[in-house]
Design an enzyme around this catalytic site. Sequence first.
Site, PDB file in Angstrom:
ATOM      1  N   CYS A 150     -13.299   0.263 -29.187  1.00 37.12           N
ATOM      2  CA  CYS A 150     -13.392   0.036 -28.185  1.00 37.12           C
ATOM      3  C   CYS A 150     -12.314   0.796 -27.586  1.00 37.12           C
ATOM      4  O   CYS A 150     -11.651   1.607 -27.383  1.00 37.12           O
ATOM      5  CB  CYS A 150     -14.188  -0.747 -26.899  1.00 37.12           C
ATOM      6  N   HIS A 154     -19.839  -1.480 -30.924  1.00 35.54           N
ATOM      7  CA  HIS A 154     -19.188  -2.608 -31.154  1.00 35.54           C
ATOM      8  C   HIS A 154     -20.539  -3.532 -30.801  1.00 35.54           C
ATOM      9  O   HIS A 154     -21.777  -3.706 -30.769  1.00 35.54           O
ATOM     10  CB  HIS A 154     -17.712  -3.626 -30.336  1.00 35.54           C
TER      11      HIS A 154
END
Length: 241
Positions: A95, A196
């Site tokens: 991310c 994630h």
Amino acid sequence: MPTLRVCSLYPELMNIYADRGNLLLLQRRCAWRGIGFEVTGATLGDGVDPDGHDLFYLGGGQDRDQRLCALDLVETKRDALHAAAGAGKLVLGVCGGYQLLGHSYALGDEEIPGIGLVDLRTVREEGPRLIGNVAIELGGWGPGQRVLAGFENHGGRTYLGAGEEPLGRVIKGHGNDGRSGYEGVRRGNVIGTYLHGPLLPKNAWFADWLIAAALGLDHLEPLDDALEDAAHVQARTAAGI
Ligand code: GLN
């Protein structure tokens, strides 16, 4: 037995959505096989030894923390990370960490620099954050398993340069920019992804691929993965596949 040596970049700043869970999963899967594990944190101002680690991990972050880390990353760690990647070491960005592997992250008039390990740019555009459960299918590499499932939450849209390959194609969710159908990036041992929630406990097979690749092993002893498989199925189900 070998030891997996992990360098955790900015563990206290780039650590949202349970990035520590990714490292714990690696640690446990190594320990269960009798493989050594050591993790070294490298935070603001710290130098990084490109030869001292097998895997470099950069997790997710809020824009504010990313800004802080990006400047430090470029000043104190970029050359070492380029040297490490050039020597075939694994680099995994998740991310916010993924975004910083590219050239830049543009927020309005501001441009946060990245380390340019891969050819991509991220732009914070008008429009909602890209949030939700996500599943992607990997291309023709890696082990038999091909699906990664996780959760994404990012305001930035990431655009890959013409020569760059995505990590996978979106089955469900938004991926890099909500339009291209691409998710993440993979250039050899440099991998970036928006997944994630955390990534590795939901995709233990991928963690094993990372461990094997980082240590140059062809084979890892199989483990009893009943719980890990259930977590993977749960993540796929959440994504609707
Ligand atoms: N701050 C970045 C964004 O919003 C990355 C967010 C994250 O790491 N979850 O795009």
